[in-house]
Write an enzyme that holds these catalytic residues in place. Structure first.
Site, PDB file in Angstrom:
ATOM      1  N   ASP A   1      34.748  53.126 -79.551  1.00 37.67           N
ATOM      2  CA  ASP A   1      35.984  52.934 -79.871  1.00 37.67           C
ATOM      3  C   ASP A   1      37.183  53.780 -79.085  1.00 37.67           C
ATOM      4  O   ASP A   1      37.215  54.908 -79.289  1.00 37.67           O
ATOM      5  CB  ASP A   1      36.284  53.376 -81.424  1.00 37.67           C
ATOM      6  CG  ASP A   1      37.665  53.041 -81.790  1.00 37.67           C
ATOM      7  OD1 ASP A   1      38.554  52.563 -81.083  1.00 37.67           O
ATOM      8  OD2 ASP A   1      37.660  53.127 -83.156  1.00 37.67           O
TER       9      ASP A   1
ATOM     10  N   SER B   1      47.119  43.294 -65.793  1.00 38.46           N
ATOM     11  CA  SER B   1      47.695  42.023 -65.955  1.00 38.46           C
ATOM     12  C   SER B   1      48.923  41.716 -65.174  1.00 38.46           C
ATOM     13  O   SER B   1      49.491  42.638 -64.724  1.00 38.46           O
ATOM     14  CB  SER B   1      48.056  41.748 -67.362  1.00 38.46           C
ATOM     15  OG  SER B   1      48.885  40.902 -67.665  1.00 38.46           O
TER      16      SER B   1
ATOM     17  N   TYR C   1      52.658  44.223 -75.032  1.00 36.46           N
ATOM     18  CA  TYR C   1      51.587  43.967 -74.006  1.00 36.46           C
ATOM     19  C   TYR C   1      52.053  44.138 -72.506  1.00 36.46           C
ATOM     20  O   TYR C   1      51.320  45.114 -71.969  1.00 36.46           O
ATOM     21  CB  TYR C   1      50.792  42.436 -74.107  1.00 36.46           C
ATOM     22  CG  TYR C   1      49.893  42.178 -73.540  1.00 36.46           C
ATOM     23  CD1 TYR C   1      48.473  42.491 -73.612  1.00 36.46           C
ATOM     24  CD2 TYR C   1      49.676  41.567 -72.098  1.00 36.46           C
ATOM     25  CE1 TYR C   1      47.485  42.283 -72.871  1.00 36.46           C
ATOM     26  CE2 TYR C   1      48.906  41.218 -71.403  1.00 36.46           C
ATOM     27  CZ  TYR C   1      47.691  41.825 -71.836  1.00 36.46           C
ATOM     28  OH  TYR C   1      46.467  41.419 -70.901  1.00 36.46           O
TER      29      TYR C   1
ATOM     30  N   LYS D   1      50.630  47.181 -70.218  1.00 31.90           N
ATOM     31  CA  LYS D   1      49.888  46.845 -68.917  1.00 31.90           C
ATOM     32  C   LYS D   1      50.736  47.874 -67.744  1.00 31.90           C
ATOM     33  O   LYS D   1      49.891  48.139 -66.797  1.00 31.90           O
ATOM     34  CB  LYS D   1      49.775  45.566 -68.765  1.00 31.90           C
ATOM     35  CG  LYS D   1      48.629  44.984 -69.687  1.00 31.90           C
ATOM     36  CD  LYS D   1      47.053  45.592 -69.345  1.00 31.90           C
ATOM     37  CE  LYS D   1      46.226  44.840 -70.280  1.00 31.90           C
ATOM     38  NZ  LYS D   1      44.883  45.463 -70.127  1.00 31.90           N
TER      39      LYS D   1
END
Length: 295
Positions: free
Chosen positions: A65, A144, A157, A161
């Protein structure tokens, strides 16, 4: 090189799953990182274990995790004790919060960064003592295009990134003298389940303020994606590029690898080139250019 020991995080589906299967079939010793292997990812763990047995692959599931430092350290220790070494880490674990930034709380933003950014930090910090002792190794981050160009309704998000990209650049320069490469692969929006599993804001009242705009945005995006499906490509393009990075000889891995459809590739590659040139100019002007590794 087809005998590397590789730890990949986030391997239940998508890029991670494709990557561990491809690496194992090419002869690498692969540890497929999954969280909650007796719960939500029990099926994925069983499938990977069965695949390894059926095809005689050196593929082993390890529970990790990335938001839990103890879990990360146990996983890295399990890998090194089982394999005797660790050559490459692929930080692929990630999640996506999709919605207007206003609708998210600071706690939700922390969760986004905890997985996508701090998760890689934890894994790399746990792996680095082993890599440094060996005098070689590679840390590969899955980034990304959103880390370069922020789309609406995907701000958290994209920010996570972008932060991962900055961390990778720092690792790239700081670790090079110790024989350790840190690089990033920035991928376009290839078809995986990260969008379908996106977390929505808890504040539905603020979310509702964007209802009509978001509906049009999603409708247009889906239509564009569907119409251009033939040119977008498959998720295997990303896993193929990750395999290639794992197998690239030491010292030859570029800081940035970009996997995207032609028009997106051309635009972001040009942006990367400009950023790299600017970084060199600024570093030289500051008198610290000698501390920069090759990009």
């Amino acid at each position: 090189m087809s005998d590397s020991t590789v730890l990949v995080t986030g391997t239940s589906t998508g890029f991670g799953r494709l990557t561990v299967e491809a690496l194992a079939r090419r002869g690498h010793q692969v540890f497929a990182g999954l969280r909650d292997v007796t719960g939500r990812n029990e099926r994925a763990a069983a499938e990977l274990t069965a695949l390894a047995a059926a095809e005689g692959l050196r593929l082993r599931v390890v529970e990790i995790d990335v938001t839990d430092q103890d879990s990360v350290e146990r996983a890295v220790r399990e890998v090194t004790e089982a394999a005797g070494r660790l050559d490459v880490v692929v930080n692929n674990a990630g999640m996506n919060f999709a919605g207007p930034v206003e609708a998210y709380t600071a706690a939700e933003a922390h969760r986004q960064f905890d997985v996508n950014t701090l998760g890689a930090l934890r894994v790399n910090n746990a792996a680095l003592p082993y890599l440094r002792a060996q005098g070689h190794g590679a840390l590969i981050q899955v980034g990304s295009l959103a880390g370069w160009l922020t789309p609406p309704f995907n701000g958290l998000y994209a920010a996570s990134k972008a932060a991962l990209r900055s961390l990778t650049e720092a690792w790239h320069h700081e670790l090079a003298p110790y024989g350790i490469e840190a690089v990033i692969l920035d991928a376009a929006a290839y078809p995986t389940n990260i969008g379908a599993n996106a977390a929505m804001p808890a504040d539905q009242q603020r979310m509702a303020l964007y209802g009509e705009t978001m509906t049009r945005f999603v409708t247009d995006l889906v239509a564009r994606t569907t119409a251009g499906a033939a040119t977008i490509g498959e998720a295997s393009q990303v896993s193929d590029a990750l395999v290639a990075l794992v197998e690239t000889p030491h010292g030859k891995r570029p800081l940035q690898t970009l996997v995207a459809p032609p028009a997106q590739y051309a635009a972001v590659h040009a942006l990367q080139e400009q950023a790299n040139a600017a970084a060199r100019i600024v570093a030289d002007d500051m008198g610290i250019g000698a501390y920069l590794a090759a990009r």
